[in-house]
Design a protein around this motif. Structure first.
Motif, mmCIF file in Angstrom:
data_model
loop_
_atom_site.group_PDB
_atom_site.id
_atom_site.type_symbol
_atom_site.label_atom_id
_atom_site.label_comp_id
_atom_site.label_asym_id
_atom_site.label_seq_id
_atom_site.Cartn_x
_atom_site.Cartn_y
_atom_site.Cartn_z
ATOM 1 N N ASP A 268 0.821 -1.214 0.000
ATOM 2 C CA ASP A 268 0.000 0.000 0.000
ATOM 3 C C ASP A 268 0.855 1.263 0.000
ATOM 4 O O ASP A 268 0.482 2.268 -0.610
ATOM 5 C CB ASP A 268 -0.927 0.032 1.217
ATOM 6 C CG ASP A 268 -2.080 -0.955 1.119
ATOM 7 O OD1 ASP A 268 -2.364 -1.445 -0.003
ATOM 8 O OD2 ASP A 268 -2.692 -1.240 2.161
ATOM 9 N N GLU A 269 1.983 1.239 0.670
ATOM 10 C CA GLU A 269 2.846 2.426 0.759
ATOM 11 C C GLU A 269 3.495 2.786 -0.571
ATOM 12 O O GLU A 269 3.890 3.930 -0.785
ATOM 13 C CB GLU A 269 3.918 2.234 1.827
ATOM 14 C CG GLU A 269 3.403 2.334 3.239
ATOM 15 C CD GLU A 269 2.850 3.702 3.610
ATOM 16 O OE1 GLU A 269 3.455 4.736 3.253
ATOM 17 O OE2 GLU A 269 1.791 3.739 4.273
ATOM 18 N N PHE A 270 3.603 1.834 -1.479
ATOM 19 C CA PHE A 270 4.258 2.103 -2.758
ATOM 20 C C PHE A 270 3.564 3.202 -3.560
ATOM 21 O O PHE A 270 4.195 3.899 -4.348
ATOM 22 C CB PHE A 270 4.366 0.831 -3.602
ATOM 23 C CG PHE A 270 5.315 -0.201 -3.061
ATOM 24 C CD1 PHE A 270 6.360 0.133 -2.214
ATOM 25 C CD2 PHE A 270 5.163 -1.531 -3.405
ATOM 26 C CE1 PHE A 270 7.239 -0.821 -1.726
ATOM 27 C CE2 PHE A 270 6.037 -2.503 -2.937
ATOM 28 C CZ PHE A 270 7.073 -2.142 -2.090
ATOM 29 N N GLN A 271 2.263 3.394 -3.343
ATOM 30 C CA GLN A 271 1.531 4.406 -4.106
ATOM 31 C C GLN A 271 2.004 5.835 -3.809
ATOM 32 O O GLN A 271 1.739 6.752 -4.581
ATOM 33 C CB GLN A 271 0.029 4.286 -3.850
ATOM 34 C CG GLN A 271 -0.369 4.638 -2.422
ATOM 35 C CD GLN A 271 -1.826 4.424 -2.163
ATOM 36 O OE1 GLN A 271 -2.656 4.985 -2.874
ATOM 37 N NE2 GLN A 271 -2.160 3.605 -1.172
ATOM 38 N N TYR A 272 2.742 6.025 -2.717
ATOM 39 C CA TYR A 272 3.203 7.357 -2.327
ATOM 40 C C TYR A 272 4.631 7.645 -2.792
ATOM 41 O O TYR A 272 5.149 8.730 -2.550
ATOM 42 C CB TYR A 272 3.115 7.514 -0.805
ATOM 43 C CG TYR A 272 1.716 7.327 -0.298
ATOM 44 C CD1 TYR A 272 0.781 8.360 -0.394
ATOM 45 C CD2 TYR A 272 1.311 6.111 0.247
ATOM 46 C CE1 TYR A 272 -0.518 8.184 0.050
ATOM 47 C CE2 TYR A 272 0.003 5.931 0.695
ATOM 48 C CZ TYR A 272 -0.900 6.964 0.593
ATOM 49 O OH TYR A 272 -2.175 6.796 1.028
#
Length: 181
Positions: free
Chosen positions: A66-70
């Motif tokens: 999920d953190e990869f989107q940032y």
């Protein structure tokens, strides 16, 4: 087969670490356990005199993915600065898992993890990071992912609990502080 892996590793090493070239994918599947601890990884030339943002993640970790989107915003913010991104993916299980290795590679490209990507050995994950730096974590936090670190230009880990990419402004301020040192 083993000699092919070694040759491939040497080619990656010579190509990837001879100079820092922004925007490339540098991928190392550490099947030979060459990097027994994080300090050996941080000694690589690509990190010299750079601020390093380290992301320790797993292929089956929802919060990690999920953190990869940032990451696009983070990398855009520091595109002209001396910041390098190190993605250390933990292995699952004690034996080599070709399915997980393939998934790791697919996820690196799917999420555009430009930087240094290492599928670390179990020894590096368990002993070469968590046991080596366990005094920086509570007992419940040991072996937990995602884990983020900030490394200064001297190669010292200065934040063992760095903000996640989703904590944009807080993370950006910490990186900028290290760049200004």
């Amino acid at each position: 087969m083993k000699s092919g892996i070694i040759i491939l590793f040497i080619l990656f090493s010579l190509n990837a670490f001879s100079q820092d070239r922004k925007g490339e994918f540098i991928m190392i599947n550490d099947t030979l356990s060459q990097y027994g601890d994080i300090d050996k990884i941080l000694d690589l030339g690509v990190f010299k005199n750079k601020v390093v943002y380290v992301d320790i993640w797993g292929t089956k970790c929802g919060p990690c993915l999920d953190e990869f989107q940032y990451l696009d915003d983070l990398k855009q913010r520091f595109k002209d600065d001396s910041v390098v991104y190190l993605y250390m993916c933990s292995r699952y299980g004690k034996t080599r898992d070709k399915t997980n290795e393939k998934l790791w590679e697919e996820l690196v490209f799917k999420h555009q993890l430009k930087g240094v990507n290492i599928l670390i050995s179990n020894e590096c994950y368990k002993d070469g990071f968590w046991q080596l730096y366990k005094n920086h974590y509570s007992e419940n936090r040991l072996y937990g992912i995602p884990t983020y670190l900030l490394v200064n230009k001297d190669g010292d880990i200065i934040n063992f609990d760095a903000p996640r990419p989703s904590k944009k402004e807080i993370l950006y301020a910490e990186i900028q502080k290290l760049l200004d040192e």
